[in-house]
Design a protein around this motif. Structure first.
Motif, PDB file in Angstrom:
ATOM      1  N   ARG A  82       1.773  21.343  30.105  1.00  0.00           N
ATOM      2  CA  ARG A  82       2.857  21.920  29.306  1.00  0.00           C
ATOM      3  C   ARG A  82       3.595  22.971  30.138  1.00  0.00           C
ATOM      4  NH1 ARG A  82       3.924  22.029  24.153  1.00  0.00           N
ATOM      5  NH2 ARG A  82       1.866  21.203  23.605  1.00  0.00           N
ATOM      6  N   ASP A  83       4.908  22.909  30.130  1.00  0.00           N
ATOM      7  CA  ASP A  83       5.767  23.914  30.750  1.00  0.00           C
ATOM      8  C   ASP A  83       6.254  24.866  29.674  1.00  0.00           C
ATOM      9  OD1 ASP A  83       5.536  22.783  33.293  1.00  0.00           O
ATOM     10  OD2 ASP A  83       7.157  21.347  32.859  1.00  0.00           O
TER      11      ASP A  83
ATOM     12  N   LYS B 112       7.459  22.417  26.679  1.00  0.00           N
ATOM     13  CA  LYS B 112       7.621  20.951  26.740  1.00  0.00           C
ATOM     14  C   LYS B 112       6.352  20.351  27.332  1.00  0.00           C
ATOM     15  CE  LYS B 112      10.637  17.309  28.547  1.00  0.00           C
ATOM     16  NZ  LYS B 112       9.628  16.491  29.232  1.00  0.00           N
ATOM     17  N   LEU B 113       5.771  19.453  26.582  1.00  0.00           N
ATOM     18  CA  LEU B 113       4.625  18.702  27.057  1.00  0.00           C
ATOM     19  C   LEU B 113       5.137  17.521  27.870  1.00  0.00           C
ATOM     20  CD1 LEU B 113       1.484  18.392  26.929  1.00  0.00           C
ATOM     21  CD2 LEU B 113       1.854  16.850  24.984  1.00  0.00           C
ATOM     22  N   GLN B 114       4.670  17.441  29.112  1.00  0.00           N
ATOM     23  CA  GLN B 114       5.154  16.364  29.977  1.00  0.00           C
ATOM     24  C   GLN B 114       4.810  15.002  29.374  1.00  0.00           C
ATOM     25  OE1 GLN B 114       3.927  16.751  34.033  1.00  0.00           O
ATOM     26  NE2 GLN B 114       4.833  18.798  34.281  1.00  0.00           N
ATOM     27  N   GLY B 115       5.819  14.148  29.323  1.00  0.00           N
ATOM     28  CA  GLY B 115       5.651  12.823  28.738  1.00  0.00           C
ATOM     29  C   GLY B 115       6.145  12.737  27.309  1.00  0.00           C
ATOM     30  N   SER B 116       6.429  13.934  26.690  1.00  0.00           N
ATOM     31  CA  SER B 116       6.915  13.931  25.308  1.00  0.00           C
ATOM     32  C   SER B 116       8.437  14.036  25.296  1.00  0.00           C
ATOM     33  CB  SER B 116       6.294  15.085  24.519  1.00  0.00           C
ATOM     34  OG  SER B 116       6.734  16.321  25.046  1.00  0.00           O
ATOM     35  N   ALA B 117       9.002  13.763  24.126  1.00  0.00           N
ATOM     36  CA  ALA B 117      10.462  13.803  23.983  1.00  0.00           C
ATOM     37  C   ALA B 117      10.864  15.077  23.254  1.00  0.00           C
ATOM     38  CB  ALA B 117      10.958  12.570  23.252  1.00  0.00           C
ATOM     39  N   ALA B 118      10.618  16.238  23.893  1.00  0.00           N
ATOM     40  CA  ALA B 118      10.963  17.524  23.273  1.00  0.00           C
ATOM     41  C   ALA B 118      12.450  17.798  23.444  1.00  0.00           C
ATOM     42  CB  ALA B 118      10.131  18.639  23.895  1.00  0.00           C
ATOM     43  N   ARG B 119      12.965  18.692  22.577  1.00  0.00           N
ATOM     44  CA  ARG B 119      14.371  19.092  22.682  1.00  0.00           C
ATOM     45  C   ARG B 119      14.585  19.841  24.005  1.00  0.00           C
ATOM     46  NH1 ARG B 119      17.495  19.160  18.154  1.00  0.00           N
ATOM     47  NH2 ARG B 119      18.484  21.136  18.713  1.00  0.00           N
ATOM     48  N   GLY B 120      15.823  19.902  24.462  1.00  0.00           N
ATOM     49  CA  GLY B 120      16.132  20.501  25.758  1.00  0.00           C
ATOM     50  C   GLY B 120      15.991  22.027  25.775  1.00  0.00           C
ATOM     51  N   PHE B 121      16.084  22.575  26.986  1.00  0.00           N
ATOM     52  CA  PHE B 121      15.901  24.018  27.170  1.00  0.00           C
ATOM     53  C   PHE B 121      16.966  24.809  26.406  1.00  0.00           C
ATOM     54  CE2 PHE B 121      16.976  27.944  29.401  1.00  0.00           C
ATOM     55  CZ  PHE B 121      15.751  28.601  29.422  1.00  0.00           C
ATOM     56  N   ARG B 122      18.214  24.405  26.500  1.00  0.00           N
ATOM     57  CA  ARG B 122      19.290  25.145  25.845  1.00  0.00           C
ATOM     58  C   ARG B 122      19.094  25.172  24.338  1.00  0.00           C
ATOM     59  NH1 ARG B 122      24.393  26.663  27.186  1.00  0.00           N
ATOM     60  NH2 ARG B 122      24.162  25.675  29.241  1.00  0.00           N
TER      61      ARG B 122
END
Length: 451
Positions: A97-98, A300-310
């Motif tokens: 996760r980032d 953001k969990l790598q591999g997931s479709a999370a919303r963008g940073f902005r």
């Protein structure tokens, strides 16, 4: 290679320039005002106190700035490999996760028992006290240089007197030798006169050694090379400028208490200690703090479709917090009471120091006043003594040349004349220095007033 040589050459130039700047050149003929100016520039104690003054100014500025809110900003970026809570999904997930966090925080002390107000007052008084220390240290430098400068001037004058005495005795010796050859004088007169010449030469050598030693001490005070070849310029002050005192002793004491920087510094230190007592007592009272924080986050969990940073950082995850915090001291093992007692003891000690400085000021003024009066009387007496000794010497020399008197009376008259010259030179420089000492004791000694 050329670049390295150029850098080394420039470094040497910088070092040489700094060394030249650090060493103050001494003119061939040094005036009194120039000596004082060099000493004020180079004296390490005075420069240390000026550095402490700069620190006191920064402390005061810091205490004033504490009235404003404190604001800070944090920004954190990290990566988590393993289980972590997904704030967007509301569940624990395993993976890489980032995360990014950022916030702006502010705190404002609304009330803390008037601690900040008393701390500012304390820093103001400490700044004034340090300013007084700088002023008094500068006056001390002027006083030290004055004493040593006038001593070297006296040594120069005594050396000239000794040199003139040798010339007179040698001329008299040649005259006596001629008279002995003619049989007009006894041979013992020539032997006695030669012994007087040798004694005068010994006095000259001693006067020269004394001059060199006192000159080295003056160079040390000015922090210049003791081997520097320079001579001192006689300021040609009229000794009668101080023939009378404009103020009586009580007026001088009152002037000293109003102007002495060390006494004023003691007063400011006492007031600062009192404000510190009041500031420490503030720990007995509750304090109220207003706080606020505005921040946001992104994950953001790598591999997931999370919303963008902005979208996450500027819209979804923003958070505003604000409120009041009241802290009430109940019991902290008497630590606050101990601190208050310590500040009270420091205040009482500051009062004792101020009282001692006040007595010192009065004693300094009394001694300087009496010494100045004594110097005036000594100068007037030495002036009359010199005139009488000169007349007596001229008369005895004329009588000895005519054969009316013997060599013993002539020698005694010459010794009295040399002594009277030395006493007059001593009294002339002493009365000048006593005037400076009186100004130093009263606290009105300033570089700008040097004629």
């Amino acid at each position: 290679m050329k670049r390295i040589v150029a850098i080394c050459w420039l470094s040497c130039l910088v070092i040489a320039a700094r060394a030249q700047e650090a060493s103050t050149p001494v003119p061939t003929t040094l005036s009194y005002k120039e000596a004082v100016q060099i000493a004020i520039k180079n004296n390490y104690l005075l420069n240390q106190e000026k550095n402490n003054l700069e620190l006191s100014q920064s402390v005061r500025a810091n205490n004033v700035a504490r009235l404003a809110p404190s604001v800070s900003s944090t920004f954190t970026a990290l990566r988590i490999d393993g289980n972590s809570f997904n704030q967007n999904e509301g569940k624990v997930e395993n993976g890489v996760r980032d995360n990014v966090y950022g916030s702006v925080d502010a705190n404002l002390m609304l009330f803390n028992g008037f601690n900040r107000i008393n701390t500012i007052r304390q820093s103001n008084d400490l700044l004034r006290a340090q300013t007084s220390v700088v002023k008094r240290t500068e006056q001390q430098v002027i006083s030290d240089v004055s004493s040593q400068y006038l001593q070297v001037l006296l040594d120069q004058e005594l050396l000239k007197i000794a040199e003139r005495n040798i010339e007179l005795l040698k001329a008299q010796l040649e005259q006596i030798k001629g008279q002995v050859e003619l049989g007009a004088k006894a041979e013992v007169d020539g032997i006695t006169q030669d012994a007087l010449v040798k004694g005068a030469e010994l006095m000259f050598l001693r006067a020269r050694v004394t001059l060199r030693n006192d000159k080295a001490l003056l160079s040390q005070t000015m922090l210049v090379d003791a081997a520097a070849d320079y001579s001192l310029e006689d300021p040609q002050w009229d000794a009668n400028f101080a023939a009378s005192l404009d103020q009586n002793l009580d007026q001088l004491v009152a002037t000293a208490l109003a102007n002495r920087a060390d006494y004023q510094g003691a007063l400011y230190t006492e007031n600062a200690a009192l404000h510190f007592v009041h500031a420490t007592r503030a720990t007995y009272y509750p304090n109220l703090v207003a706080f606020g924080s505005y921040g946001s986050a992104y994950n953001k969990l790598q591999g997931s479709a999370a919303r963008g940073f902005r979208d996450q950082f500027f819209t979804d995850n923003t958070q505003l917090q604000y409120g009041l915090q009241l802290n009430i001291p109940i019991f902290n093992n008497l630590s606050n009471r101990l601190n208050v007692v310590r500040t009270k003891v420091a205040y009482n000690n500051a009062k004792l120091v101020r009282s001692n400085v006040e007595n010192t000021v009065k004693n300094d003024v009394l001694k300087a006043y009496l010494n100045f009066q004594d110097a005036i009387a000594a100068y007037q007496a030495a002036e009359v003594q010199l005139h009488a000794a000169e007349l007596s010497y001229n008369l005895e020399k004329e009588r000895y040349d005519l054969g009316i008197t013997d060599l013993v009376q002539y020698t005694q008259a010459n010794q009295n004349y040399v002594k009277a010259q030395g006493d007059f030179a001593q009294s002339k420089f002493t009365i000048t220095f006593q005037k400076i000492l009186l100004d130093f004791a009263v606290g009105t000694l300033k570089f700008e007033d040097i004629p």
